[in-house]
Design a protein around this motif. Structure first.
Motif, PDB file in Angstrom:
ATOM      1  N   VAL A 135      15.908  12.364   5.357  1.00 33.06           N
ATOM      2  CA  VAL A 135      14.462  12.210   5.520  1.00 33.06           C
ATOM      3  C   VAL A 135      14.159  10.735   5.762  1.00 33.06           C
ATOM      4  CG1 VAL A 135      12.204  12.623   4.480  1.00 33.06           C
ATOM      5  CG2 VAL A 135      14.137  14.128   3.932  1.00 33.06           C
ATOM      6  N   ARG A 136      13.309  10.458   6.720  1.00 39.29           N
ATOM      7  CA  ARG A 136      12.963   9.081   7.076  1.00 39.29           C
ATOM      8  C   ARG A 136      11.725   8.635   6.319  1.00 39.29           C
ATOM      9  NH1 ARG A 136      11.406   9.130  12.549  1.00 39.29           N
ATOM     10  NH2 ARG A 136      11.084   6.905  12.243  1.00 39.29           N
ATOM     11  N   TYR A 137      11.800   7.401   5.798  1.00 39.63           N
ATOM     12  CA  TYR A 137      10.698   6.813   5.048  1.00 39.63           C
ATOM     13  C   TYR A 137      10.434   5.400   5.541  1.00 39.63           C
ATOM     14  CZ  TYR A 137      11.545  10.530   1.595  1.00 39.63           C
ATOM     15  OH  TYR A 137      11.717  11.741   0.968  1.00 39.63           O
ATOM     16  N   VAL A 138       9.253   4.898   5.178  1.00 43.78           N
ATOM     17  CA  VAL A 138       8.898   3.508   5.411  1.00 43.78           C
ATOM     18  C   VAL A 138       8.433   2.923   4.090  1.00 43.78           C
ATOM     19  CG1 VAL A 138       7.226   1.959   6.470  1.00 43.78           C
ATOM     20  CG2 VAL A 138       8.363   3.670   7.869  1.00 43.78           C
ATOM     21  N   TRP A 139       8.963   1.789   3.736  1.00 44.82           N
ATOM     22  CA  TRP A 139       8.617   1.084   2.492  1.00 44.82           C
ATOM     23  C   TRP A 139       7.944  -0.237   2.849  1.00 44.82           C
ATOM     24  CZ3 TRP A 139      12.453  -2.792   0.258  1.00 44.82           C
ATOM     25  CH2 TRP A 139      11.937  -3.404  -0.888  1.00 44.82           C
ATOM     26  N   GLU A 140       6.703  -0.408   2.453  1.00 45.81           N
ATOM     27  CA  GLU A 140       5.990  -1.660   2.715  1.00 45.81           C
ATOM     28  C   GLU A 140       6.323  -2.633   1.588  1.00 45.81           C
ATOM     29  OE1 GLU A 140       1.579  -3.338   4.043  1.00 45.81           O
ATOM     30  OE2 GLU A 140       1.761  -1.352   3.148  1.00 45.81           O
ATOM     31  N   TRP A 141       7.317  -3.461   1.817  1.00 45.62           N
ATOM     32  CA  TRP A 141       7.807  -4.338   0.759  1.00 45.62           C
ATOM     33  C   TRP A 141       7.007  -5.634   0.664  1.00 45.62           C
ATOM     34  CZ3 TRP A 141      11.802  -8.540   0.949  1.00 45.62           C
ATOM     35  CH2 TRP A 141      11.853  -9.159   2.203  1.00 45.62           C
ATOM     36  N   GLU A 142       6.331  -6.003   1.734  1.00 49.89           N
ATOM     37  CA  GLU A 142       5.404  -7.123   1.741  1.00 49.89           C
ATOM     38  C   GLU A 142       4.201  -6.722   2.589  1.00 49.89           C
ATOM     39  OE1 GLU A 142       5.558  -9.820   0.066  1.00 49.89           O
ATOM     40  OE2 GLU A 142       7.660 -10.190  -0.444  1.00 49.89           O
ATOM     41  N   GLY A 144       2.020  -6.106   5.411  1.00 52.54           N
ATOM     42  CA  GLY A 144       2.239  -6.108   6.845  1.00 52.54           C
ATOM     43  C   GLY A 144       3.688  -6.041   7.269  1.00 52.54           C
ATOM     44  N   GLU A 145       4.624  -5.919   6.320  1.00 48.47           N
ATOM     45  CA  GLU A 145       6.056  -5.888   6.635  1.00 48.47           C
ATOM     46  C   GLU A 145       6.659  -4.600   6.090  1.00 48.47           C
ATOM     47  OE1 GLU A 145       7.991  -9.474   5.342  1.00 48.47           O
ATOM     48  OE2 GLU A 145       6.189 -10.652   5.708  1.00 48.47           O
ATOM     49  N   SER A 146       7.182  -3.781   6.977  1.00 45.30           N
ATOM     50  CA  SER A 146       7.706  -2.469   6.591  1.00 45.30           C
ATOM     51  C   SER A 146       9.212  -2.402   6.780  1.00 45.30           C
ATOM     52  CB  SER A 146       7.039  -1.359   7.418  1.00 45.30           C
ATOM     53  OG  SER A 146       5.649  -1.317   7.168  1.00 45.30           O
ATOM     54  N   VAL A 147       9.865  -1.691   5.855  1.00 40.02           N
ATOM     55  CA  VAL A 147      11.307  -1.460   5.915  1.00 40.02           C
ATOM     56  C   VAL A 147      11.539   0.035   6.086  1.00 40.02           C
ATOM     57  CG1 VAL A 147      13.468  -1.485   4.606  1.00 40.02           C
ATOM     58  CG2 VAL A 147      11.949  -3.481   4.570  1.00 40.02           C
ATOM     59  N   HIS A 148      12.266   0.388   7.141  1.00 37.23           N
ATOM     60  CA  HIS A 148      12.573   1.791   7.411  1.00 37.23           C
ATOM     61  C   HIS A 148      13.897   2.163   6.765  1.00 37.23           C
ATOM     62  CE1 HIS A 148      14.831   4.742   9.911  1.00 37.23           C
ATOM     63  NE2 HIS A 148      13.709   5.431   9.807  1.00 37.23           N
ATOM     64  N   PHE A 149      13.982   3.373   6.201  1.00 37.27           N
ATOM     65  CA  PHE A 149      15.245   3.842   5.641  1.00 37.27           C
ATOM     66  C   PHE A 149      15.310   5.359   5.687  1.00 37.27           C
ATOM     67  CE2 PHE A 149      12.355   3.850   2.032  1.00 37.27           C
ATOM     68  CZ  PHE A 149      12.710   4.960   1.266  1.00 37.27           C
ATOM     69  N   GLU A 150      16.522   5.876   5.600  1.00 35.58           N
ATOM     70  CA  GLU A 150      16.764   7.312   5.503  1.00 35.58           C
ATOM     71  C   GLU A 150      17.325   7.640   4.128  1.00 35.58           C
ATOM     72  OE1 GLU A 150      18.730   9.603   8.460  1.00 35.58           O
ATOM     73  OE2 GLU A 150      18.020   8.365  10.129  1.00 35.58           O
ATOM     74  N   ARG A 151      16.954   8.803   3.626  1.00 34.34           N
ATOM     75  CA  ARG A 151      17.433   9.254   2.326  1.00 34.34           C
ATOM     76  C   ARG A 151      17.931  10.685   2.461  1.00 34.34           C
ATOM     77  NH1 ARG A 151      15.779  12.001  -2.379  1.00 34.34           N
ATOM     78  NH2 ARG A 151      16.370  10.980  -4.335  1.00 34.34           N
ATOM     79  N   ALA A 152      19.119  10.925   1.942  1.00 35.00           N
ATOM     80  CA  ALA A 152      19.709  12.266   1.964  1.00 35.00           C
ATOM     81  C   ALA A 152      20.218  12.585   0.569  1.00 35.00           C
ATOM     82  CB  ALA A 152      20.848  12.343   2.974  1.00 35.00           C
ATOM     83  N   GLY A 153      19.917  13.802   0.105  1.00 35.15           N
ATOM     84  CA  GLY A 153      20.340  14.222  -1.222  1.00 35.15           C
ATOM     85  C   GLY A 153      21.040  15.563  -1.173  1.00 35.15           C
ATOM     86  N   PRO A 154      21.502  16.023  -2.317  1.00 33.43           N
ATOM     87  CA  PRO A 154      22.188  17.318  -2.376  1.00 33.43           C
ATOM     88  C   PRO A 154      21.235  18.456  -2.077  1.00 33.43           C
ATOM     89  CG  PRO A 154      21.794  16.473  -4.575  1.00 33.43           C
ATOM     90  CD  PRO A 154      21.417  15.379  -3.635  1.00 33.43           C
TER      91      PRO A 154
END
Length: 433
Positions: A135-142, A144-154
């Motif tokens: 699943v694709r997510y976006v994390w706004e760590w600052e 106006g600044e976003s970090v994209h990541f993928e997460r996969a679980g069981p």
């Protein structure tokens, strides 16, 4: 001694003969380029390092190292090709890795797995879709600044996992090439997180963080698209008020990004870091800083370094007139734009150097798909200015060698994986590590 040893090894491996003197040049220059020889190729602890007497010598040696590294690039290509040809003539396998192919139904499987529903999503994180493996997510760590990541679980019918693996990619790449690893970790009842480093992949500012202070309508020009100079971001003379004052890309920013990602996004009790190439260099430093904190227990339970580069960057704090923090000075734009454009034009050919069988149809398809994703992400309007920031970002302690010493002293299990025929992260560095 170093020269003769490498010459013998290269002859045995059928390598390109010019590689040895050039590698010696880079080796010797890199020893002098830093006040601590462990900061570069030697990888040793600073306890056994020697220092250089003058900053002028260090500057000259740094430039020598950069030039030597550029000269080494071409011979390494011939050396790798010769090595593979020799292995084929001897009937030895050339492929040291296995490529797992995702089926076309992977995205549907990710959507129906229920991983997102079972995860208590942090407030600064929002789901944006489904990738090939997670699943694709976006994390706004600052702001106006976003970090994209993928997460996969069981699968949804499995008990929730107590451990997570955080995967960090190499320079210029993105988290998409970790698809097979995300699948494997999820199948082993773990949770996998693969994020794009800031200024790579899909992790970018939402808008241009700079503007031209001399223009009263700077913000409007940036959005209007009527002036060609505003087609590229990051070349303004001032930082917009909605952004932090120290907007930058490169090692210091990436180390802080990974550390905060572990604290604010990863919710599992036990965490393992897996870094590839540059990602391995960063993961080793993050692990060393985390496990070495006094009075605080670390959640990091293990470290996996896959072809980790033992050094990164060429400058230190205060060594150059610019430290990579925006806005960028006017004189850096021509150099950064030219260099960045040259790299973008050769993404596919550079990737072919690190694949054992690039002419294999299946491997070639994966390689070209990765090259296309990297090319698309580097087409971001802030690509060139981000590259300039990365280029001038200073090194951050500890060195790679000191980081390995630290995790070893703390008893952190560490797995180091290196390719015997890798033309970039050569086996000698792996043996030192």
């Amino acid at each position: 001694v170093v020269f003769r040893t490498h010459e013998i090894l290269d002859r045995r491996r059928g390598a390109f003969p010019a590689a040895s003197p050039l590698r010696l040049h880079a080796f010797a220059a890199s020893m002098c380029a830093s006040t601590d020889s462990s900061k570069m190729m030697l990888l040793g602890s600073s306890k056994a390092s020697s220092s250089i007497t003058t900053s002028a010598d260090a500057r000259v040696a740094s430039l020598s190292f950069v030039l030597a590294s550029c000269l080494c690039f071409l011979p390494r290509r011939f050396r790798a090709s010769a090595s593979l040809a020799l292995r084929r003539r001897r009937g030895r396998p050339c492929c040291r890795h296995f490529v797992l192919h995702c089926e076309s139904a992977r995205e549907a499987a990710s959507a129906s797995s229920g991983a997102a529903a079972r995860w208590d999503v942090p407030p600064a994180v929002k789901q944006v879709g489904y990738g090939a493996a997670g699943v694709r997510y976006v994390w706004e760590w600052e702001s106006g600044e976003s970090v994209h990541f993928e997460r996969a679980g069981p699968p949804a019918n499995c008990n929730s996992s107590a451990y997570a693996v955080v995967l960090v990619h190499g320079f210029g790449a993105e988290c998409g090439y970790f698809g097979p690893q995300l699948d494997a970790i999820a199948e082993a009842n773990g949770v996998a997180y693969a994020m794009d480093l800031f200024g790579q992949g899909r992790s970018w500012p939402a808008e241009d963080p700079t503007f031209d202070a001399s223009s009263s309508a700077g913000a409007e020009l940036e959005g209007g698209g009527g002036i060609s100079s505003w087609k590229e971001w990051g070349w303004g003379s001032s930082i917009q008020k909605s952004f932090r004052k120290d907007v930058a890309f490169g090692e210091p920013t990436w180390l802080r990004q990974i550390a905060r990602f572990l604290q604010e996004v990863v919710t599992e009790k036990d965490v393992y870091l897996l870094g590839n190439s540059l990602g391995g260099y960063l993961a080793a430093k993050v692990a060393a800083l985390d496990v070495g904190r006094e009075g605080q227990s670390s959640r990091i339970r293990g470290l996996i370094l896959a072809n980790a580069t033992p050094f990164w960057g060429w400058t230190r704090e205060g060594f150059t007139p610019w430290d990579g923090r925006l806005p960028a000075p006017f004189w850096i734009k021509p150099l950064a734009t030219f260099w960045f454009g040259a790299l973008r034009a050769n993404i596919g050919s550079m990737l072919r150097l690190v694949y054992a069988t690039p002419d294999n149809d299946d491997v070639c398809a994966d390689l070209m798909a990765l090259a296309k994703r990297i090319e698309d992400s580097s087409a971001h309007p802030m690509g060139a200015s981000a590259f300039a920031s990365i280029l001038f970002a200073p090194q951050t302690p500890p060195s790679f060698g000191d980081a390995l010493d630290s995790v070893s002293e703390e008893g952190l299990p560490t797995l180091l994986l290196y390719g015997n025929d890798d033309p970039w992260i050569v086996p000698w560095w792996a043996e030192r590590a």
